[in-house]
Design a protein around this motif. Sequence first.
Motif, PDB file in Angstrom:
ATOM      1  N   ILE A  29      50.859  36.885  49.358  1.00 30.59           N
ATOM      2  CA  ILE A  29      50.174  38.171  49.565  1.00 30.59           C
ATOM      3  C   ILE A  29      48.728  38.098  49.092  1.00 30.59           C
ATOM      4  CG2 ILE A  29      50.085  40.589  48.820  1.00 30.59           C
ATOM      5  CD1 ILE A  29      53.149  40.560  48.755  1.00 30.59           C
ATOM      6  N   LEU A  30      48.512  37.547  47.911  1.00 32.53           N
ATOM      7  CA  LEU A  30      47.166  37.493  47.348  1.00 32.53           C
ATOM      8  C   LEU A  30      46.252  36.563  48.143  1.00 32.53           C
ATOM      9  CD1 LEU A  30      48.084  37.403  43.551  1.00 32.53           C
ATOM     10  CD2 LEU A  30      46.952  39.270  44.747  1.00 32.53           C
ATOM     11  N   SER A  34      44.560  39.505  51.471  1.00 36.10           N
ATOM     12  CA  SER A  34      43.533  40.219  50.698  1.00 36.10           C
ATOM     13  C   SER A  34      42.310  40.586  51.522  1.00 36.10           C
ATOM     14  CB  SER A  34      43.091  39.366  49.500  1.00 36.10           C
ATOM     15  OG  SER A  34      44.134  39.239  48.569  1.00 36.10           O
ATOM     16  N   GLY A  35      42.202  40.065  52.729  1.00 38.06           N
ATOM     17  CA  GLY A  35      41.043  40.373  53.571  1.00 38.06           C
ATOM     18  C   GLY A  35      41.035  41.811  54.043  1.00 38.06           C
ATOM     19  N   ASP A  36      39.855  42.284  54.461  1.00 38.52           N
ATOM     20  CA  ASP A  36      39.721  43.671  54.927  1.00 38.52           C
ATOM     21  C   ASP A  36      40.521  43.926  56.200  1.00 38.52           C
ATOM     22  OD1 ASP A  36      38.056  44.285  52.812  1.00 38.52           O
ATOM     23  OD2 ASP A  36      36.223  43.759  53.909  1.00 38.52           O
ATOM     24  N   GLY A  40      43.455  44.445  52.228  1.00 38.01           N
ATOM     25  CA  GLY A  40      42.281  44.669  51.386  1.00 38.01           C
ATOM     26  C   GLY A  40      42.559  44.151  49.987  1.00 38.01           C
ATOM     27  N   SER A  41      41.518  43.877  49.217  1.00 36.96           N
ATOM     28  CA  SER A  41      41.682  43.233  47.913  1.00 36.96           C
ATOM     29  C   SER A  41      42.472  44.091  46.927  1.00 36.96           C
ATOM     30  CB  SER A  41      40.307  42.904  47.321  1.00 36.96           C
ATOM     31  OG  SER A  41      39.517  44.079  47.188  1.00 36.96           O
ATOM     32  N   GLN A 184      38.101  39.837  47.251  1.00 36.63           N
ATOM     33  CA  GLN A 184      39.084  39.053  47.990  1.00 36.63           C
ATOM     34  C   GLN A 184      39.194  37.646  47.407  1.00 36.63           C
ATOM     35  OE1 GLN A 184      38.375  38.831  52.230  1.00 36.63           O
ATOM     36  NE2 GLN A 184      39.757  37.083  52.503  1.00 36.63           N
ATOM     37  N   ALA A 185      38.057  37.069  47.027  1.00 38.88           N
ATOM     38  CA  ALA A 185      38.050  35.713  46.467  1.00 38.88           C
ATOM     39  C   ALA A 185      38.850  35.664  45.160  1.00 38.88           C
ATOM     40  CB  ALA A 185      36.622  35.243  46.233  1.00 38.88           C
TER      41      ALA A 185
END
Length: 252
Positions: A29-30, A34-36, A40-41, A184-185
């Motif tokens: 998931i992470l 995490s991208g838009d 999302g983050s 996100q990173a």
Amino acid sequence: MTQTTNTTPTHKPRPWVDLLVSIVIPSVILMKLSGDDYLGSTWALVIGIAFPLGWGLFELLRYRKYNFIAVLGVISVGLTGGIGLMELDPQWLAIKEAAVPLLIGLAVLVSTRTQYPLVRTLLYNPSVLDVDKIQRALAERNSEAEFEARLLKASYLFSGTFFFSSAMNYILAKWIVTSPAGTQAFNEELGRMTLVSYPMIAIPSMVMMIAIFYYLWRTIRRLTGYTLEEVMSPHLHGSEQPEGPSESNKGR
């Protein structure tokens, strides 16, 4: 007379389920969602953290495993989520990763000065070994003092596994997680760290734990004359074992 029954379900270890829920699913998931364009983050972090946190709480409530290590695990996951959601400096993540096993290691050391050393609770306990049977054999052979000294050494070795985990957790967190929290990173790095920590930290720690148990078993065998099968807790082998040491071990 009304007999009170214990309604608490029996807890059966499920290592593959634990690994899937606590490591694999949150990491995927992470790292991937995490991208838009996906969660999302923020939501990826919330949902990713919810899996191990929810599983830990379920285990605690369902099986009433109210031990401090399980509680620390739940707190650890909660702190990780808090660091990400509050967008704190990644340095705090490294400190948190090191602090939890460090506290457990210190607790193991402190417990050696109490009536309830943690090594007894986790390794030398009636759910794993037939403690009463072992103690009777030690008393008969006047080996209780030597066994207690060996048990104390096992406690020191046991605490050392947590100090190892503490140092490795800090190094790994500093090495992998370098991006600002809430990005996100950061989530992707957190997921990568979770995956990498299993082979780099959990497996070596597990090997050390097995080595400590082997050391404890060798001590029991030498001081009592019993084989491992003869001193395993009765509920693990489902049958009563003879009281005396096996014939092959007599006279050793």
